[in-house]
Design a protein around this motif. Sequence first.
Motif, PDB file in Angstrom:
ATOM      1  N   LYS A  31       1.495  -1.418  -0.261  1.00  0.00           N
ATOM      2  CA  LYS A  31      -0.090  -0.240  -0.027  1.00  0.00           C
ATOM      3  C   LYS A  31       0.603   1.771  -0.061  1.00  0.00           C
ATOM      4  O   LYS A  31       0.498   2.125  -0.707  1.00  0.00           O
ATOM      5  CB  LYS A  31      -0.819   0.236   1.038  1.00  0.00           C
ATOM      6  CG  LYS A  31      -2.142  -0.823   1.087  1.00  0.00           C
ATOM      7  CD  LYS A  31      -3.696  -0.291  -0.004  1.00  0.00           C
ATOM      8  CE  LYS A  31      -4.215  -1.165  -0.313  1.00  0.00           C
ATOM      9  NZ  LYS A  31      -5.431  -0.458  -0.554  1.00  0.00           N
ATOM     10  N   SER A  32       2.064   1.075   0.547  1.00  0.00           N
ATOM     11  CA  SER A  32       3.291   2.375   0.523  1.00  0.00           C
ATOM     12  C   SER A  32       3.537   2.582  -0.576  1.00  0.00           C
ATOM     13  O   SER A  32       4.355   4.210  -0.544  1.00  0.00           O
ATOM     14  CB  SER A  32       3.529   2.559   2.534  1.00  0.00           C
ATOM     15  OG  SER A  32       5.066   0.310   1.885  1.00  0.00           O
ATOM     16  N   GLY A  33       3.559   1.586  -1.171  1.00  0.00           N
ATOM     17  CA  GLY A  33       4.302   1.180  -2.186  1.00  0.00           C
ATOM     18  C   GLY A  33       5.678   1.431  -2.279  1.00  0.00           C
ATOM     19  O   GLY A  33       6.743   1.256  -3.514  1.00  0.00           O
ATOM     20  N   ALA A  34       6.017   1.106  -1.673  1.00  0.00           N
ATOM     21  CA  ALA A  34       7.711   0.201  -0.977  1.00  0.00           C
ATOM     22  C   ALA A  34       7.799  -1.125  -2.216  1.00  0.00           C
ATOM     23  O   ALA A  34       8.856  -0.806  -2.844  1.00  0.00           O
ATOM     24  CB  ALA A  34       8.433   0.263  -0.072  1.00  0.00           C
ATOM     25  N   LYS A  35       6.709  -1.358  -2.345  1.00  0.00           N
ATOM     26  CA  LYS A  35       7.126  -2.676  -3.140  1.00  0.00           C
ATOM     27  C   LYS A  35       5.691  -3.096  -3.991  1.00  0.00           C
ATOM     28  O   LYS A  35       4.693  -3.061  -3.387  1.00  0.00           O
ATOM     29  CB  LYS A  35       7.436  -3.853  -2.161  1.00  0.00           C
ATOM     30  CG  LYS A  35       8.655  -3.774  -1.360  1.00  0.00           C
ATOM     31  CD  LYS A  35       9.715  -3.914  -2.516  1.00  0.00           C
ATOM     32  CE  LYS A  35      11.287  -3.913  -1.109  1.00  0.00           C
ATOM     33  NZ  LYS A  35      11.948  -3.944  -1.473  1.00  0.00           N
ATOM     34  N   LYS A  36       6.302  -3.148  -5.058  1.00  0.00           N
ATOM     35  CA  LYS A  36       5.437  -3.453  -6.698  1.00  0.00           C
ATOM     36  C   LYS A  36       4.997  -4.784  -6.614  1.00  0.00           C
ATOM     37  O   LYS A  36       3.933  -5.548  -6.259  1.00  0.00           O
ATOM     38  CB  LYS A  36       5.619  -2.853  -7.874  1.00  0.00           C
ATOM     39  CG  LYS A  36       6.461  -1.437  -7.485  1.00  0.00           C
ATOM     40  CD  LYS A  36       4.647  -0.833  -8.002  1.00  0.00           C
ATOM     41  CE  LYS A  36       5.262   1.092  -7.581  1.00  0.00           C
ATOM     42  NZ  LYS A  36       5.741   1.453  -7.223  1.00  0.00           N
ATOM     43  N   ARG A  37       5.617  -5.977  -6.140  1.00  0.00           N
ATOM     44  CA  ARG A  37       5.790  -6.988  -6.526  1.00  0.00           C
ATOM     45  C   ARG A  37       5.881  -7.882  -5.431  1.00  0.00           C
ATOM     46  O   ARG A  37       7.294  -7.337  -4.831  1.00  0.00           O
ATOM     47  CB  ARG A  37       6.114  -7.369  -7.719  1.00  0.00           C
ATOM     48  CG  ARG A  37       5.474  -6.990  -9.077  1.00  0.00           C
ATOM     49  CD  ARG A  37       5.950  -7.184 -10.307  1.00  0.00           C
ATOM     50  NE  ARG A  37       5.862  -8.980 -10.643  1.00  0.00           N
ATOM     51  CZ  ARG A  37       6.377  -9.564 -11.411  1.00  0.00           C
ATOM     52  NH1 ARG A  37       6.975  -9.265 -12.241  1.00  0.00           N
ATOM     53  NH2 ARG A  37       5.788 -11.170 -11.698  1.00  0.00           N
ATOM     54  N   ILE A  38       5.232  -8.814  -4.802  1.00  0.00           N
ATOM     55  CA  ILE A  38       5.608  -9.701  -4.289  1.00  0.00           C
ATOM     56  C   ILE A  38       5.353 -11.069  -3.908  1.00  0.00           C
ATOM     57  O   ILE A  38       4.349 -11.797  -4.058  1.00  0.00           O
ATOM     58  CB  ILE A  38       5.091  -9.439  -2.255  1.00  0.00           C
ATOM     59  CG1 ILE A  38       5.216  -7.541  -2.319  1.00  0.00           C
ATOM     60  CG2 ILE A  38       5.324  -9.835  -1.342  1.00  0.00           C
ATOM     61  CD1 ILE A  38       4.224  -6.739  -1.033  1.00  0.00           C
ATOM     62  N   LEU A  39       6.334 -12.122  -3.629  1.00  0.00           N
ATOM     63  CA  LEU A  39       6.369 -13.511  -3.934  1.00  0.00           C
ATOM     64  C   LEU A  39       6.529 -14.064  -2.832  1.00  0.00           C
ATOM     65  O   LEU A  39       6.591 -14.351  -1.772  1.00  0.00           O
ATOM     66  CB  LEU A  39       7.388 -13.830  -4.655  1.00  0.00           C
ATOM     67  CG  LEU A  39       7.643 -15.716  -5.265  1.00  0.00           C
ATOM     68  CD1 LEU A  39       6.427 -16.186  -5.864  1.00  0.00           C
ATOM     69  CD2 LEU A  39       9.235 -16.073  -5.460  1.00  0.00           C
ATOM     70  N   PHE A  40       4.824 -14.311  -2.422  1.00  0.00           N
ATOM     71  CA  PHE A  40       4.682 -15.312  -1.001  1.00  0.00           C
ATOM     72  C   PHE A  40       4.758 -16.605  -1.686  1.00  0.00           C
ATOM     73  O   PHE A  40       3.749 -17.480  -1.932  1.00  0.00           O
ATOM     74  CB  PHE A  40       3.204 -15.119  -0.399  1.00  0.00           C
ATOM     75  CG  PHE A  40       3.015 -15.484   0.641  1.00  0.00           C
ATOM     76  CD1 PHE A  40       3.517 -15.529   1.805  1.00  0.00           C
ATOM     77  CD2 PHE A  40       2.250 -16.793   0.985  1.00  0.00           C
ATOM     78  CE1 PHE A  40       2.565 -15.747   3.858  1.00  0.00           C
ATOM     79  CE2 PHE A  40       1.708 -17.658   1.622  1.00  0.00           C
ATOM     80  CZ  PHE A  40       2.072 -16.959   3.240  1.00  0.00           C
ATOM     81  N   LEU A  41       5.969 -17.823  -0.812  1.00  0.00           N
ATOM     82  CA  LEU A  41       6.320 -19.015  -0.454  1.00  0.00           C
ATOM     83  C   LEU A  41       5.875 -19.764   0.565  1.00  0.00           C
ATOM     84  O   LEU A  41       6.093 -19.547   1.445  1.00  0.00           O
ATOM     85  CB  LEU A  41       6.896 -19.356  -1.608  1.00  0.00           C
ATOM     86  CG  LEU A  41       8.096 -18.728  -2.755  1.00  0.00           C
ATOM     87  CD1 LEU A  41       9.677 -18.898  -2.667  1.00  0.00           C
ATOM     88  CD2 LEU A  41       7.452 -19.195  -3.830  1.00  0.00           C
ATOM     89  N   VAL A  42       4.443 -20.976   0.019  1.00  0.00           N
ATOM     90  CA  VAL A  42       4.599 -22.264   0.325  1.00  0.00           C
ATOM     91  C   VAL A  42       4.744 -23.785  -0.017  1.00  0.00           C
ATOM     92  O   VAL A  42       5.191 -23.520  -0.540  1.00  0.00           O
ATOM     93  CB  VAL A  42       3.097 -22.123   1.111  1.00  0.00           C
ATOM     94  CG1 VAL A  42       2.578 -20.845   2.353  1.00  0.00           C
ATOM     95  CG2 VAL A  42       2.467 -22.169  -0.143  1.00  0.00           C
ATOM     96  N   ASP A  43       5.088 -24.308   1.263  1.00  0.00           N
ATOM     97  CA  ASP A  43       5.630 -25.888   0.269  1.00  0.00           C
ATOM     98  C   ASP A  43       4.337 -26.767  -0.106  1.00  0.00           C
ATOM     99  O   ASP A  43       4.774 -27.889  -0.002  1.00  0.00           O
ATOM    100  CB  ASP A  43       6.526 -26.649   1.857  1.00  0.00           C
ATOM    101  CG  ASP A  43       5.777 -26.601   3.332  1.00  0.00           C
ATOM    102  OD1 ASP A  43       4.178 -26.451   2.233  1.00  0.00           O
ATOM    103  OD2 ASP A  43       6.347 -27.867   4.080  1.00  0.00           O
TER     104      ASP A  43
END
Length: 201
Positions: free
Chosen positions: A170-182
């Motif tokens: 929301k702050s614009g610090a990161k545009k894309r984030i990868l969330f990994l689970v097993d």
Amino acid sequence: VMVRGKTVARGEAKKADYVLHYKPNMPIAVVEAKDNNHALGAGMPQALEYAEILDLPFAYSSNGDGFLEHDRTGAGGIVERELTLEEFPSPAELWARLCAAKSYSPDQESVATWDYYDDGSGKSPRYYQLIAINRTVDAIARSENRILLVMATGTGKTYTAFQIIWRLWKSGAKKRILFLVDRNILADQTKTNDFKPFGQA
């Protein structure tokens, strides 16, 4: 919780008298209050213990006649000073002092102060989740790119991760984030439950 070998016991809960917030979910100071039969700084050891536990930069002790301030940032030059009620700093003053201690740029401050997600239910992070979220967002705001956050089973890792991601996205610090689970089921559960506020994103 105290663990001794295979024996586990729950100790007495610690409760600070007052925790002051700069904004919701951003605690900044703790105040330990005693009656005026005590010295001004009688509550300071307790205030410092709570400030350490809660990861707060400012600790105060009061006996009702005034305040003793302890600045844990180490940036102001004066570690402890006495204050009258009229001299007690506002949330904005405390935040400005913390920003100066961390040498925040305006952009870094904007990321570090971005609001938490609030669904209106009144649910807020537990104190250790707050510390994890605020420290992580703070580190990323200061351009630290390699961070390892370790939390035990059952401590709310997914909720903590969600709040970190929400604030960074929301702050614009990161545009894309990868969330990994097993396992796929964990990704599906997370998408439909904790990460539902992200919608189609």
